[in-house]
Design a protein around this motif. Structure first.
Motif, PDB file in Angstrom:
ATOM      1  N   GLN A  75      32.170  32.598  36.863  1.00  0.00           N
ATOM      2  CA  GLN A  75      33.432  32.500  36.138  1.00  0.00           C
ATOM      3  C   GLN A  75      33.655  33.713  35.252  1.00  0.00           C
ATOM      4  O   GLN A  75      34.761  34.255  35.190  1.00  0.00           O
ATOM      5  CB  GLN A  75      33.472  31.235  35.285  1.00  0.00           C
ATOM      6  CG  GLN A  75      34.765  31.109  34.468  1.00  0.00           C
ATOM      7  CD  GLN A  75      34.765  29.932  33.509  1.00  0.00           C
ATOM      8  OE1 GLN A  75      33.945  29.022  33.642  1.00  0.00           O
ATOM      9  NE2 GLN A  75      35.686  29.943  32.556  1.00  0.00           N
ATOM     10  N   GLN A 133      47.424  31.386  47.252  1.00  0.00           N
ATOM     11  CA  GLN A 133      46.129  31.239  46.593  1.00  0.00           C
ATOM     12  C   GLN A 133      45.509  29.865  46.805  1.00  0.00           C
ATOM     13  O   GLN A 133      44.286  29.731  46.919  1.00  0.00           O
ATOM     14  CB  GLN A 133      46.279  31.521  45.086  1.00  0.00           C
ATOM     15  CG  GLN A 133      46.533  32.978  44.736  1.00  0.00           C
ATOM     16  CD  GLN A 133      48.005  33.346  44.749  1.00  0.00           C
ATOM     17  OE1 GLN A 133      48.830  32.703  45.386  1.00  0.00           O
ATOM     18  NE2 GLN A 133      48.365  34.400  44.018  1.00  0.00           N
ATOM     19  N   ILE A 138      41.839  28.403  45.001  1.00  0.00           N
ATOM     20  CA  ILE A 138      42.059  28.868  43.631  1.00  0.00           C
ATOM     21  C   ILE A 138      43.552  28.783  43.332  1.00  0.00           C
ATOM     22  O   ILE A 138      44.353  28.432  44.206  1.00  0.00           O
ATOM     23  CB  ILE A 138      41.580  30.332  43.399  1.00  0.00           C
ATOM     24  CG1 ILE A 138      42.231  31.289  44.414  1.00  0.00           C
ATOM     25  CG2 ILE A 138      40.066  30.433  43.419  1.00  0.00           C
ATOM     26  CD1 ILE A 138      41.970  32.756  44.131  1.00  0.00           C
ATOM     27  N   THR A 139      43.911  29.098  42.106  1.00  0.00           N
ATOM     28  CA  THR A 139      45.316  29.169  41.717  1.00  0.00           C
ATOM     29  C   THR A 139      45.702  30.631  41.525  1.00  0.00           C
ATOM     30  O   THR A 139      44.864  31.524  41.651  1.00  0.00           O
ATOM     31  CB  THR A 139      45.541  28.432  40.384  1.00  0.00           C
ATOM     32  OG1 THR A 139      44.717  29.069  39.374  1.00  0.00           O
ATOM     33  CG2 THR A 139      45.170  26.966  40.493  1.00  0.00           C
ATOM     34  N   GLY A 141      46.082  33.795  39.472  1.00  0.00           N
ATOM     35  CA  GLY A 141      45.159  34.152  38.400  1.00  0.00           C
ATOM     36  C   GLY A 141      45.511  35.409  37.643  1.00  0.00           C
ATOM     37  O   GLY A 141      44.739  35.866  36.797  1.00  0.00           O
ATOM     38  N   CYS A 232      42.039  29.721  36.670  1.00  0.00           N
ATOM     39  CA  CYS A 232      41.681  30.337  37.946  1.00  0.00           C
ATOM     40  C   CYS A 232      40.212  30.754  37.960  1.00  0.00           C
ATOM     41  O   CYS A 232      39.512  30.571  38.960  1.00  0.00           O
ATOM     42  CB  CYS A 232      42.575  31.539  38.230  1.00  0.00           C
ATOM     43  SG  CYS A 232      42.243  32.342  39.820  1.00  0.00           S
ATOM     44  N   SER A 233      39.743  31.308  36.860  1.00  0.00           N
ATOM     45  CA  SER A 233      38.349  31.766  36.802  1.00  0.00           C
ATOM     46  C   SER A 233      37.368  30.608  36.977  1.00  0.00           C
ATOM     47  O   SER A 233      36.290  30.772  37.557  1.00  0.00           O
ATOM     48  CB  SER A 233      38.086  32.501  35.487  1.00  0.00           C
ATOM     49  OG  SER A 233      38.086  31.612  34.383  1.00  0.00           O
ATOM     50  N   LEU A 235      37.923  27.907  38.801  1.00  0.00           N
ATOM     51  CA  LEU A 235      37.933  27.565  40.222  1.00  0.00           C
ATOM     52  C   LEU A 235      37.248  28.634  41.065  1.00  0.00           C
ATOM     53  O   LEU A 235      36.673  28.335  42.121  1.00  0.00           O
ATOM     54  CB  LEU A 235      39.382  27.379  40.698  1.00  0.00           C
ATOM     55  CG  LEU A 235      40.130  26.172  40.127  1.00  0.00           C
ATOM     56  CD1 LEU A 235      41.602  26.236  40.522  1.00  0.00           C
ATOM     57  CD2 LEU A 235      39.503  24.872  40.621  1.00  0.00           C
ATOM     58  N   TRP A 236      37.313  29.873  40.596  1.00  0.00           N
ATOM     59  CA  TRP A 236      36.779  31.010  41.351  1.00  0.00           C
ATOM     60  C   TRP A 236      35.297  30.845  41.653  1.00  0.00           C
ATOM     61  O   TRP A 236      34.835  31.175  42.754  1.00  0.00           O
ATOM     62  CB  TRP A 236      37.007  32.298  40.565  1.00  0.00           C
ATOM     63  CG  TRP A 236      36.666  33.556  41.301  1.00  0.00           C
ATOM     64  CD1 TRP A 236      35.411  34.041  41.585  1.00  0.00           C
ATOM     65  CD2 TRP A 236      37.585  34.499  41.869  1.00  0.00           C
ATOM     66  NE1 TRP A 236      35.491  35.220  42.280  1.00  0.00           N
ATOM     67  CE2 TRP A 236      36.815  35.529  42.468  1.00  0.00           C
ATOM     68  CE3 TRP A 236      38.980  34.578  41.913  1.00  0.00           C
ATOM     69  CZ2 TRP A 236      37.391  36.614  43.107  1.00  0.00           C
ATOM     70  CZ3 TRP A 236      39.554  35.671  42.546  1.00  0.00           C
ATOM     71  CH2 TRP A 236      38.772  36.681  43.138  1.00  0.00           C
ATOM     72  N   LYS A 238      33.542  28.182  42.036  1.00  0.00           N
ATOM     73  CA  LYS A 238      33.187  27.002  42.819  1.00  0.00           C
ATOM     74  C   LYS A 238      32.926  27.377  44.279  1.00  0.00           C
ATOM     75  O   LYS A 238      33.541  28.302  44.821  1.00  0.00           O
ATOM     76  CB  LYS A 238      34.287  25.945  42.723  1.00  0.00           C
ATOM     77  CG  LYS A 238      34.429  25.335  41.332  1.00  0.00           C
ATOM     78  CD  LYS A 238      35.463  24.243  41.301  1.00  0.00           C
ATOM     79  CE  LYS A 238      35.555  23.618  39.908  1.00  0.00           C
ATOM     80  NZ  LYS A 238      34.311  22.933  39.528  1.00  0.00           N
ATOM     81  N   HIS A 241      35.843  27.911  46.902  1.00  0.00           N
ATOM     82  CA  HIS A 241      36.567  29.186  46.953  1.00  0.00           C
ATOM     83  C   HIS A 241      35.808  30.202  47.793  1.00  0.00           C
ATOM     84  O   HIS A 241      36.395  30.864  48.669  1.00  0.00           O
ATOM     85  CB  HIS A 241      36.797  29.732  45.549  1.00  0.00           C
ATOM     86  CG  HIS A 241      37.289  31.147  45.522  1.00  0.00           C
ATOM     87  ND1 HIS A 241      38.461  31.540  46.132  1.00  0.00           N
ATOM     88  CD2 HIS A 241      36.760  32.282  44.981  1.00  0.00           C
ATOM     89  CE1 HIS A 241      38.638  32.842  45.960  1.00  0.00           C
ATOM     90  NE2 HIS A 241      37.613  33.310  45.272  1.00  0.00           N
TER      91      HIS A 241
END
Length: 259
Positions: A75, A133, A138-139, A141, A232-233, A235-236, A238, A241
């Motif tokens: 993250q 994305q 992810i979303t 970011g 976003c970070s 989720l990144w 995980k 992703h």
């Protein structure tokens, strides 16, 4: 050769992502170049409009360079990269000059975030665009989601973000994201379209843009972008992703091998 070009053409500053072989994907060098262009536009009273485009005729920008950024696993590593570009896009959105995304081809992921940070979006017909994305677990970011909610009716913005689909220029024109569609995608096409703006005194343009900037500052735009980047970070890092990116890169590699 640098991965970007900056050129002043009378009262317009043109920033071009020059990585056509990478579909004009963003890397750290392009980030630094865009930051340089913003500073030039901000400090030069001759500049009335900043135009951002991509080299070639295939891609405006395919977002972040997955090969360059796939090595970011945690993250904290992701947040550092995301916040760097997010800060640049905040500066782009609040630049006291008129900004235009000249979408000369496909714009996906972060490419659409860059477009959302600009005041106006001009695209050629039948281009494909999408905030994809979500397909990579992810979303947005770089602040593009926050900015999209500022540009569109919230329900339309939510639809584009949650479907993570590709849309044609004409569809996004109907939704209000694309402001103008032009058959060509040359610099002259833009200047002809923007001529009424370019004829105005630069201080008049700055004053009008400042009204919008003040609205966003009072609405905590910068803090909302920070929270988007933070989400976003998280989720990144995980596994979902990284597995999605691996699958995308492997698929792209197979396509390149066949071609």
């Amino acid at each position: 050769m640098m991965d970007y070009k900056i050129e002043q053409l009378e009262s317009v500053l043109l920033f071009k992502i020059d990585r056509p072989e990478k579909r004009n994907a963003i890397n750290y060098e392009v980030m630094d170049g865009l930051k340089e262009a913003l500073e030039q536009a901000r400090t030069n009273d001759e500049i009335k409009v900043l135009v951002i485009t991509g080299a070639g005729t295939q891609s405006f920008c395919s977002g972040g360079d997955l090969q360059a950024f796939h090595g970011l696993k945690s993250q904290s590593e992701a947040y550092e990269m995301l916040s760097k570009m997010g800060g640049i896009l905040y500066d782009l959105s609040t630049l006291p000059k008129i900004t235009v995304a000249l979408i000369n081809g496909t714009a996906i992921g972060g490419g659409c975030e860059i477009a959302a940070a600009c005041d106006f979006r001009i695209a050629r017909p039948n281009s494909k665009l999408g905030f994809i994305q979500g397909n990579l677990a992810i979303t947005t970011g770089w602040g593009g989601g926050t900015l999209l909610y500022e540009r569109l009716v919230p329900s339309q913005a939510l639809l584009l973000l949650t479907t993570a689909g590709l849309y044609k220029t004409e569809e996004l024109h109907d939704k209000g994201f694309i402001d103008h569609i032009v058959p060509g995608h040359t610099f002259n096409d833009v200047t002809n379209l923007l001529e009424p703006i370019l004829l105005k005194n630069v201080h008049v343009l700055v004053a009008y843009k400042q009204i919008l900037i003040e609205k966003w500052k009072r609405g905590d735009l910068q803090e909302r972008i920070r929270l988007e980047i933070l989400a976003c970070s998280k989720l990144w890092e995980k596994p979902e992703h990284h597995e999605a990116v691996e699958g995308f890169l492997n698929s792209s590699s197979r396509k390149n091998t066949k071609s």
